[in-house]
Motif scaffolding. Structure first.
Motif, PDB file in Angstrom:
ATOM      1  N   HIS A  71      -2.477 -13.510   1.782  1.00 19.66           N
ATOM      2  CA  HIS A  71      -1.220 -14.027   2.313  1.00 19.66           C
ATOM      3  C   HIS A  71      -0.012 -13.207   1.872  1.00 19.66           C
ATOM      4  CE1 HIS A  71      -3.938 -17.519   2.698  1.00 19.66           C
ATOM      5  NE2 HIS A  71      -3.228 -17.781   3.772  1.00 19.66           N
ATOM      6  N   ASN A  72      -0.289 -12.037   1.307  1.00 20.55           N
ATOM      7  CA  ASN A  72       0.753 -11.078   0.939  1.00 20.55           C
ATOM      8  C   ASN A  72       1.782 -11.648  -0.030  1.00 20.55           C
ATOM      9  OD1 ASN A  72       2.030  -8.589   0.958  1.00 20.55           O
ATOM     10  ND2 ASN A  72       3.260  -9.038   2.761  1.00 20.55           N
ATOM     11  N   ASN A  73       1.314 -12.396  -1.015  1.00 18.54           N
ATOM     12  CA  ASN A  73       2.253 -12.901  -2.031  1.00 18.54           C
ATOM     13  C   ASN A  73       1.680 -12.765  -3.445  1.00 18.54           C
ATOM     14  OD1 ASN A  73       0.346 -14.948  -2.066  1.00 18.54           O
ATOM     15  ND2 ASN A  73       1.683 -16.478  -1.131  1.00 18.54           N
ATOM     16  N   TYR A  74       0.836 -11.752  -3.637  1.00 19.38           N
ATOM     17  CA  TYR A  74       0.297 -11.487  -4.968  1.00 19.38           C
ATOM     18  C   TYR A  74       1.342 -10.694  -5.743  1.00 19.38           C
ATOM     19  CZ  TYR A  74      -3.161 -10.504  -8.617  1.00 19.38           C
ATOM     20  OH  TYR A  74      -3.853 -10.444  -9.811  1.00 19.38           O
ATOM     21  N   VAL A  75       1.676 -11.161  -6.930  1.00 14.13           N
ATOM     22  CA  VAL A  75       2.814 -10.638  -7.668  1.00 14.13           C
ATOM     23  C   VAL A  75       2.678  -9.165  -8.046  1.00 14.13           C
ATOM     24  CG1 VAL A  75       1.923 -11.376  -9.927  1.00 14.13           C
ATOM     25  CG2 VAL A  75       4.392 -11.136  -9.581  1.00 14.13           C
ATOM     26  N   ASP A  76       1.465  -8.657  -8.226  1.00 20.67           N
ATOM     27  CA  ASP A  76       1.267  -7.273  -8.658  1.00 20.67           C
ATOM     28  C   ASP A  76       0.767  -6.351  -7.541  1.00 20.67           C
ATOM     29  OD1 ASP A  76       2.170  -7.593 -11.239  1.00 20.67           O
ATOM     30  OD2 ASP A  76       0.195  -8.028 -12.077  1.00 20.67           O
ATOM     31  N   PHE A  77       0.952  -6.772  -6.293  1.00 15.37           N
ATOM     32  CA  PHE A  77       0.515  -5.974  -5.155  1.00 15.37           C
ATOM     33  C   PHE A  77       1.682  -5.797  -4.186  1.00 15.37           C
ATOM     34  CE2 PHE A  77      -2.083  -5.937  -1.027  1.00 15.37           C
ATOM     35  CZ  PHE A  77      -2.243  -4.551  -1.065  1.00 15.37           C
ATOM     36  N   TYR A 109       0.283  -0.444  -5.395  1.00 17.44           N
ATOM     37  CA  TYR A 109       1.179  -0.385  -4.242  1.00 17.44           C
ATOM     38  C   TYR A 109       0.493   0.363  -3.105  1.00 17.44           C
ATOM     39  CZ  TYR A 109       2.560   4.424  -5.679  1.00 17.44           C
ATOM     40  OH  TYR A 109       2.573   5.751  -6.025  1.00 17.44           O
ATOM     41  N   TRP A 110       0.740  -0.101  -1.900  1.00 17.09           N
ATOM     42  CA  TRP A 110       0.103   0.450  -0.704  1.00 17.09           C
ATOM     43  C   TRP A 110       1.207   0.845   0.277  1.00 17.09           C
ATOM     44  CZ3 TRP A 110      -2.841  -3.185   3.209  1.00 17.09           C
ATOM     45  CH2 TRP A 110      -3.255  -2.435   4.309  1.00 17.09           C
ATOM     46  N   ILE A 111       1.231   2.118   0.630  1.00 17.51           N
ATOM     47  CA  ILE A 111       2.177   2.610   1.624  1.00 17.51           C
ATOM     48  C   ILE A 111       1.400   2.904   2.896  1.00 17.51           C
ATOM     49  CG2 ILE A 111       3.932   4.326   2.204  1.00 17.51           C
ATOM     50  CD1 ILE A 111       4.363   4.797  -0.743  1.00 17.51           C
ATOM     51  N   LYS A 112       1.680   2.126   3.937  1.00 17.46           N
ATOM     52  CA  LYS A 112       0.969   2.276   5.208  1.00 17.46           C
ATOM     53  C   LYS A 112       1.568   3.403   6.041  1.00 17.46           C
ATOM     54  CE  LYS A 112      -0.435  -2.546   5.952  1.00 17.46           C
ATOM     55  NZ  LYS A 112      -0.481  -3.616   6.966  1.00 17.46           N
ATOM     56  N   ASP A 113       0.699   4.082   6.765  1.00 15.90           N
ATOM     57  CA  ASP A 113       1.141   5.115   7.715  1.00 15.90           C
ATOM     58  C   ASP A 113       2.130   6.076   7.073  1.00 15.90           C
ATOM     59  OD1 ASP A 113      -0.345   3.841   9.788  1.00 15.90           O
ATOM     60  OD2 ASP A 113       1.296   2.425  10.063  1.00 15.90           O
ATOM     61  N   ILE A 114       1.674   6.805   6.066  1.00 16.03           N
ATOM     62  CA  ILE A 114       2.602   7.665   5.329  1.00 16.03           C
ATOM     63  C   ILE A 114       3.102   8.846   6.168  1.00 16.03           C
ATOM     64  CG2 ILE A 114       1.749   7.029   3.050  1.00 16.03           C
ATOM     65  CD1 ILE A 114       0.166   9.626   3.018  1.00 16.03           C
ATOM     66  N   GLU A 115       2.521   9.017   7.361  1.00 15.15           N
ATOM     67  CA  GLU A 115       3.086  10.008   8.283  1.00 15.15           C
ATOM     68  C   GLU A 115       4.526   9.663   8.645  1.00 15.15           C
ATOM     69  OE1 GLU A 115      -1.050   9.119  10.206  1.00 15.15           O
ATOM     70  OE2 GLU A 115       0.386   8.074   8.935  1.00 15.15           O
ATOM     71  N   LYS A 116       4.858   8.374   8.490  1.00 18.00           N
ATOM     72  CA  LYS A 116       6.201   7.914   8.874  1.00 18.00           C
ATOM     73  C   LYS A 116       7.259   8.164   7.797  1.00 18.00           C
ATOM     74  CE  LYS A 116       4.549   4.199  11.893  1.00 18.00           C
ATOM     75  NZ  LYS A 116       4.549   2.726  12.130  1.00 18.00           N
ATOM     76  N   MET A 117       6.849   8.690   6.654  1.00 23.00           N
ATOM     77  CA  MET A 117       7.823   8.936   5.591  1.00 23.00           C
ATOM     78  C   MET A 117       8.734  10.108   5.944  1.00 23.00           C
ATOM     79  SD  MET A 117       6.136   8.296   1.844  1.00 23.00           S
ATOM     80  CE  MET A 117       4.945   9.620   1.984  1.00 23.00           C
ATOM     81  N   ASP A 134      -1.029   4.539 -16.325  1.00 19.25           N
ATOM     82  CA  ASP A 134      -2.383   3.978 -16.406  1.00 19.25           C
ATOM     83  C   ASP A 134      -2.542   2.652 -15.673  1.00 19.25           C
ATOM     84  OD1 ASP A 134      -3.181   6.133 -17.888  1.00 19.25           O
ATOM     85  OD2 ASP A 134      -2.869   5.159 -19.821  1.00 19.25           O
ATOM     86  N   ASP A 135      -1.480   1.858 -15.625  1.00 20.18           N
ATOM     87  CA  ASP A 135      -1.606   0.513 -15.049  1.00 20.18           C
ATOM     88  C   ASP A 135      -1.080   0.423 -13.614  1.00 20.18           C
ATOM     89  OD1 ASP A 135       1.035   0.919 -15.707  1.00 20.18           O
ATOM     90  OD2 ASP A 135       1.372  -1.122 -16.441  1.00 20.18           O
ATOM     91  N   ILE A 136      -0.897   1.579 -12.961  1.00 20.34           N
ATOM     92  CA  ILE A 136      -0.404   1.585 -11.584  1.00 20.34           C
ATOM     93  C   ILE A 136      -1.340   2.401 -10.703  1.00 20.34           C
ATOM     94  CG2 ILE A 136       1.454   2.267 -10.020  1.00 20.34           C
ATOM     95  CD1 ILE A 136       3.425   1.818 -12.272  1.00 20.34           C
ATOM     96  N   ILE A 137      -1.773   1.806  -9.573  1.00 13.89           N
ATOM     97  CA  ILE A 137      -2.632   2.495  -8.612  1.00 13.89           C
ATOM     98  C   ILE A 137      -1.886   2.610  -7.285  1.00 13.89           C
ATOM     99  CG2 ILE A 137      -4.770   2.386  -7.270  1.00 13.89           C
ATOM    100  CD1 ILE A 137      -6.030   0.883  -9.589  1.00 13.89           C
ATOM    101  N   ALA A 138      -1.858   3.813  -6.748  1.00 12.50           N
ATOM    102  CA  ALA A 138      -1.233   4.047  -5.439  1.00 12.50           C
ATOM    103  C   ALA A 138      -2.308   4.113  -4.363  1.00 12.50           C
ATOM    104  CB  ALA A 138      -0.440   5.345  -5.460  1.00 12.50           C
ATOM    105  N   ILE A 139      -2.071   3.452  -3.248  1.00  8.93           N
ATOM    106  CA  ILE A 139      -2.952   3.561  -2.091  1.00  8.93           C
ATOM    107  C   ILE A 139      -2.077   3.992  -0.909  1.00  8.93           C
ATOM    108  CG2 ILE A 139      -4.483   2.370  -0.484  1.00  8.93           C
ATOM    109  CD1 ILE A 139      -5.251   0.482  -2.707  1.00  8.93           C
ATOM    110  N   LEU A 140      -2.395   5.121  -0.346  1.00  6.51           N
ATOM    111  CA  LEU A 140      -1.671   5.649   0.805  1.00  6.51           C
ATOM    112  C   LEU A 140      -2.640   5.675   1.983  1.00  6.51           C
ATOM    113  CD1 LEU A 140      -0.126   8.774  -0.997  1.00  6.51           C
ATOM    114  CD2 LEU A 140       0.735   6.418  -1.004  1.00  6.51           C
ATOM    115  N   SER A 141      -2.185   5.275   3.148  1.00  9.53           N
ATOM    116  CA  SER A 141      -3.084   5.291   4.307  1.00  9.53           C
ATOM    117  C   SER A 141      -2.442   6.040   5.462  1.00  9.53           C
ATOM    118  CB  SER A 141      -3.434   3.856   4.736  1.00  9.53           C
ATOM    119  OG  SER A 141      -2.286   3.136   5.130  1.00  9.53           O
TER     120      SER A 141
END
Length: 279
Positions: A71-77, A109-117, A134-141
């Motif tokens: 539901h897109n309300n997770y505090v660390d996402f 953190y997840w950045i969608k469609d990074i072509e749009k940056m 160490d405690d941060i993961i980046a996900i780019l799609s």
């Protein structure tokens, strides 16, 4: 959703989960946005799921963490997406958010469609990737990896996805048929309570999309049947709502919100769903 075609990717991510050696940055590349989005959500849930005791590419889908992510309300996402372009200011705001200590020990953190940056946003992100924490993961799609800065690609672990959402929408879960039939029984008596029932049963994007696919299959033969001509306006209205819902979900609109909108509009427009009993 069945991710069997991407078993290599799943094995790699499972190994990282089991050995606690997750990369600081992942670049997920896939041509099917809906499939890619669902794969990423399942991966994120696998990391945070309270029931994933064996640290596999698995999530229960029911715990507090899984439900919050759905539901897109997770505090660390955190998710960044845009219809137009992703600007430098959004990356800077993200950095500010991530500077606050994580609530559960890890942030993603997840950045969608990074072509749009924009170029400025890409450079700002690059600086962030160069100094991973160490405690941060980046996900780019993305769909088109050739549009991404080589320096960004080099700082990420690539995950190429080949599956398609079209391959899974044909399969209708038996539980969905059960929920559908029970929903129709209740709808004829108390539509609002029936809506609450369905919202409680359908909570994931996969189930909601499959349900609308089921409705679309049921509506088409009913719509063409000669003995339903008198109800053609009603059937056409419902079909239009179903097709709009499917397009919205494939366009990455929240599936839960799409279902809520559909159910609300059916009641508001006094649509009858009795014809679905016979379809």
């Amino acid at each position: 959703m069945n991710f069997s075609k991407d078993s290599i990717a799943i094995k790699s991510l499972t190994n990282a989960l089991k050995t606690n050696k997750l990369s600081h940055a992942y670049l997920m590349v896939g041509e099917d946005s809906l499939y890619c989005d669902e794969f990423i959500l399942q991966f994120v849930k696998s990391i945070f799921c309270l029931e994933n005791n064996y640290k596999e590419f698995y999530n229960c889908g029911e715990c507090k963490a899984c439900q919050s992510i759905e539901h897109n309300n997770y505090v660390d996402f955190y998710i960044i997406e845009s219809e137009t372009s992703i600007k430098k200011e959004e990356i800077q705001n993200l950095k500010s958010e991530l500077s606050v200590k994580s609530f559960y020990g890890r942030k993603i953190y997840w950045i969608k469609d990074i072509e749009k940056m924009t170029e400025q946003a890409s450079n700002s992100l690059l600086k962030f990737l160069e100094e991973p924490e160490d405690d941060i993961i980046a996900i780019l799609s993305c769909k088109n990896i050739s549009a991404i800065l080589p320096t960004i690609i080099s700082r990420c672990q690539q995950v190429k996805l080949i599956g398609s959402s079209e391959e899974i929408t044909e399969e209708i879960n038996e539980n969905l048929l059960e929920y559908h039939n029970e929903f129709l029984k209740r709808f004829s008596r108390k539509p609002h309570l029936a809506n609450i029932y369905l919202l409680e049963k359908l909570k994931t994007k996969e189930d909601i999309l499959s349900y609308f696919t089921l409705l679309n299959k049921k509506i088409t033969p009913s719509y063409l049947s000669k003995d339903k001509v008198k109800d053609v306006k009603n059937i056409s209205s419902v079909q239009e709502k179903v097709l709009l819902a499917i397009n919205d979900i494939k366009g990455n609109v929240s599936a839960v919100l799409v279902l809520e909108k559909f159910l609300f509009s059916v009641v508001l427009d006094n649509n009858s769903l009795e014809f679905l009993n016979e379809a």
